[in-house]
Design an enzyme around this catalytic site. Structure first.
Site, PDB file in Angstrom:
ATOM      1  N   ASP A  68     -12.466  -8.762   4.592  1.00 48.02           N
ATOM      2  CA  ASP A  68     -13.620  -8.752   3.851  1.00 48.02           C
ATOM      3  C   ASP A  68     -14.306 -10.111   3.938  1.00 48.02           C
ATOM      4  O   ASP A  68     -15.496 -10.340   4.094  1.00 48.02           O
ATOM      5  CB  ASP A  68     -13.365  -7.893   2.220  1.00 48.02           C
ATOM      6  CG  ASP A  68     -13.780  -6.767   2.426  1.00 48.02           C
ATOM      7  OD1 ASP A  68     -13.485  -5.956   3.100  1.00 48.02           O
ATOM      8  OD2 ASP A  68     -14.375  -6.336   1.147  1.00 48.02           O
ATOM      9  N   LYS A 120       2.867 -15.399   2.506  1.00 45.71           N
ATOM     10  CA  LYS A 120       2.858 -15.799   1.458  1.00 45.71           C
ATOM     11  C   LYS A 120       4.278 -16.574   1.348  1.00 45.71           C
ATOM     12  O   LYS A 120       5.378 -16.091   0.323  1.00 45.71           O
ATOM     13  CB  LYS A 120       2.498 -15.441   0.205  1.00 45.71           C
ATOM     14  CG  LYS A 120       2.283 -15.858  -1.099  1.00 45.71           C
ATOM     15  CD  LYS A 120       1.247 -17.116  -1.235  1.00 45.71           C
ATOM     16  CE  LYS A 120       1.360 -17.831  -2.508  1.00 45.71           C
ATOM     17  NZ  LYS A 120       0.507 -18.973  -2.432  1.00 45.71           N
ATOM     18  N   ASP A 174      -6.400  -6.915   4.106  1.00 46.29           N
ATOM     19  CA  ASP A 174      -7.576  -5.969   3.377  1.00 46.29           C
ATOM     20  C   ASP A 174      -8.475  -7.199   2.725  1.00 46.29           C
ATOM     21  O   ASP A 174      -9.668  -7.079   3.093  1.00 46.29           O
ATOM     22  CB  ASP A 174      -7.030  -5.197   2.391  1.00 46.29           C
ATOM     23  CG  ASP A 174      -8.210  -4.451   1.612  1.00 46.29           C
ATOM     24  OD1 ASP A 174      -9.037  -3.960   2.053  1.00 46.29           O
ATOM     25  OD2 ASP A 174      -8.165  -4.309   0.409  1.00 46.29           O
ATOM     26  N   ASP A 222      -3.449 -18.191   0.821  1.00 38.02           N
ATOM     27  CA  ASP A 222      -4.207 -18.795  -0.024  1.00 38.02           C
ATOM     28  C   ASP A 222      -5.257 -19.917   0.809  1.00 38.02           C
ATOM     29  O   ASP A 222      -6.303 -19.903   0.717  1.00 38.02           O
ATOM     30  CB  ASP A 222      -3.685 -19.287  -1.153  1.00 38.02           C
ATOM     31  CG  ASP A 222      -2.449 -19.868  -0.951  1.00 38.02           C
ATOM     32  OD1 ASP A 222      -1.957 -19.996  -0.010  1.00 38.02           O
ATOM     33  OD2 ASP A 222      -1.918 -20.737  -2.132  1.00 38.02           O
ATOM     34  N   TYR A 229       0.834  -1.207  -0.097  1.00 34.81           N
ATOM     35  CA  TYR A 229       0.083   0.079  -0.025  1.00 34.81           C
ATOM     36  C   TYR A 229       0.950   1.346  -0.041  1.00 34.81           C
ATOM     37  O   TYR A 229       0.268   2.356  -0.467  1.00 34.81           O
ATOM     38  CB  TYR A 229      -0.742   0.276   1.338  1.00 34.81           C
ATOM     39  CG  TYR A 229      -2.136  -0.352   1.061  1.00 34.81           C
ATOM     40  CD1 TYR A 229      -2.279  -1.852   0.701  1.00 34.81           C
ATOM     41  CD2 TYR A 229      -3.294   0.382   1.297  1.00 34.81           C
ATOM     42  CE1 TYR A 229      -3.687  -2.602   0.523  1.00 34.81           C
ATOM     43  CE2 TYR A 229      -4.668  -0.415   1.021  1.00 34.81           C
ATOM     44  CZ  TYR A 229      -4.616  -1.800   0.689  1.00 34.81           C
ATOM     45  OH  TYR A 229      -5.943  -2.324   0.611  1.00 34.81           O
TER      46      TYR A 229
HETATM   47  C1  IPM Z   1     -10.435  -0.715   3.926  1.00 33.73           C
HETATM   48  C2  IPM Z   1     -10.694  -0.385   2.518  1.00 33.73           C
HETATM   49  C3  IPM Z   1      -9.631   0.823   2.133  1.00 33.73           C
HETATM   50  C4  IPM Z   1      -8.410  -0.085   2.144  1.00 33.73           C
HETATM   51  C5  IPM Z   1      -9.631   1.570   0.922  1.00 33.73           C
HETATM   52  C6  IPM Z   1     -10.850   2.420   0.966  1.00 33.73           C
HETATM   53  C7  IPM Z   1      -8.381   2.142   0.474  1.00 33.73           C
HETATM   54  O1  IPM Z   1     -10.813  -1.050   1.472  1.00 33.73           O
HETATM   55  O2  IPM Z   1     -10.135  -0.118   4.781  1.00 33.73           O
HETATM   56  O3  IPM Z   1     -10.395  -1.997   4.036  1.00 33.73           O
HETATM   57  O4  IPM Z   1      -8.127  -0.810   0.848  1.00 33.73           O
HETATM   58  O5  IPM Z   1      -7.573  -0.272   3.121  1.00 33.73           O
HETATM   59 MN    MN Z   2     -10.833  -3.109   2.447  1.00 34.03          MN
END
Ligand code: IPM
Ligand code: MN
Length: 354
Positions: free
Chosen positions: A250, A190, A246, A222, A140
């Site tokens: 999710d 990884k 990240d 993975d 990042y």
């Molecule tokens: C998160 C979001 C952010 C990230 C974006 C909005 C830059 O997806 O907080 O997980 O990738 O960290």
């Molecule tokens: Mn995110």
């Protein structure tokens, strides 16, 4: 006086932070925390007003705050804005500018919502894990190139790098987090391919000598992605780098039924920032139907970590779960037989249960 900077951001950001502030004011009446709220712009909204996604004034206000409550940024409206002025730069700039090195993303499956999970109820009942994501390093924040032409071919690149102190700092926080939970830590990398991951694994393994009581294991990313789907109950604390964190967070969030429910805390040296893990959902912005629970639970984390008001934090968390038990559902988690409510109504229901 405890200074809280509120940054609604874009899309549903305003609605969900409004809800969280209503809840915080109510809890302030009850616990006499003496909270003071100051509002600042960031994201596409700030870009439209000031031409930059993160005005200096916002960053400086955050530096002086006891804590920051953040909504969400982004939206299709700004899809064609130059890369370094995109709304997302606001949250990345805050993370870097405030040194928010550790992102805690807890995933707890509410009993009332096991049916909402895409996984079978027996797999998700009782899931209680936390992802500790490194937040100010890795790919990042490495060097990048948007476009270069070599031998007539266009390419772009992003560089991943981690130093030993960066890994030590996040791993230490993860070991400490495991200590006050169930004592199990999974480090995700990884290392079969990436040099940064091999350094990560060496560093975490070495640090484990200081934490004899913690059971440490390593997984490739993975495999971890697969394990989250087949047996999420095996996890207590997961520690990983910025990009893997990240993606995995999710995935882990949806196990709990909706990404709209999931809070996060970004812990820093100067101050800390609290935000739901979902985005700005421009398609439903302004309709009053967004689920504010992720933001309200983030406000609870704010009370816990920045104000050390544990009882107040737990009061909010219990009220949220009670509201779910009592059948209130926003559109993202609604199914027949439940009470379908909008953002304001669900906020009201939570306040009544504080
Ligand atoms: C998160 C979001 C952010 C990230 C974006 C909005 C830059 O997806 O907080 O997980 O990738 O960290
Ligand atoms: Mn995110």
């Amino acid at each position: 006086m405890k200074k809280i900077v509120v940054i609604p951001g874009d899309g549903i950001g305003k609605e969900i932070t409004d809800s969280a502030v209503v809840v915080l004011k109510k809890i302030d009446d009850k616990f006499k925390l003496n909270l003071q709220f100051k509002y600042h712009d960031a994201g596409g909204t700030a870009y439209d007003k000031f031409g930059v996604p993160l005005p200096d004034e916002t960053l400086n206000a955050c530096k002086e705050a006891d804590a920051v409550l953040f909504g969400a940024v982004g939206g299709t409206k700004w899809d064609n804005v130059k890369a370094d002025l995109r709304p997302e730069r606001a949250i990345l700039g805050l993370r870097k500018g405030l040194g928010l090195y550790a992102n805690l993303r807890p995933v707890k499956v509410a009993d009332a919502l096991t049916k909402n999970s895409p996984l079978k109820p027996e797999l998700v009942t009782g899931v209680d894990l936390v992802i500790v994501r490194e937040l100010v390093g890795g790919i990042y924040f490495g060097d990048r190139c948007e476009s270069e032409i070599k031998d007539g071919v266009e390419r772009a690149w992003d560089l991943e790098n981690y130093s030993v102190p960066e890994v030590e700092r996040i791993a230490k926080l993860a070991f400490e987090t495991s200590k006050i939970r169930r004592g199990k830590l999974t480090s995700v990398d990884k290392a079969n391919v990436l040099a940064t991951s091999r350094l990560w694994r060496r560093t975490v393994t070495k640090l484990a000598n200081d934490y004899a009581d913690i059971e440490l294991n390593h997984l490739y990313v993975d495999n971890c992605a697969m394990q989250l789907a087949v047996n999420p109950k095996q996890f207590d604390v997961i520690v990983t780098g910025n990009l893997f964190g990240d993606i995995l967070s999710d995935e882990a969030a949806v196990i709990g039924g909706s990404i709209g429910l999931m809070p996060s805390a970004s812990i820093g040296e100067l101050t800390s920032l609290y935000e739901p893990i979902h985005g700005s959902a421009p398609d439903i912005a302004g309709k009053g139907i967004a689920n504010p629970m992720g933001t309200i639970l983030s406000a609870a984390m704010l009370l816990r970590y920045s104000l050390h008001a544990e009882e107040a934090a737990q009061t909010i968390e219990s009220a949220v779960y009670k509201t779910l038990d009592d059948g209130f559902r926003t559109a993202d988690i609604y199914s027949d037989d439940f009470k379908k409510v909008g953002t304001d109504e669900v906020t009201q229901a939570i306040c009544e249960r504080l």
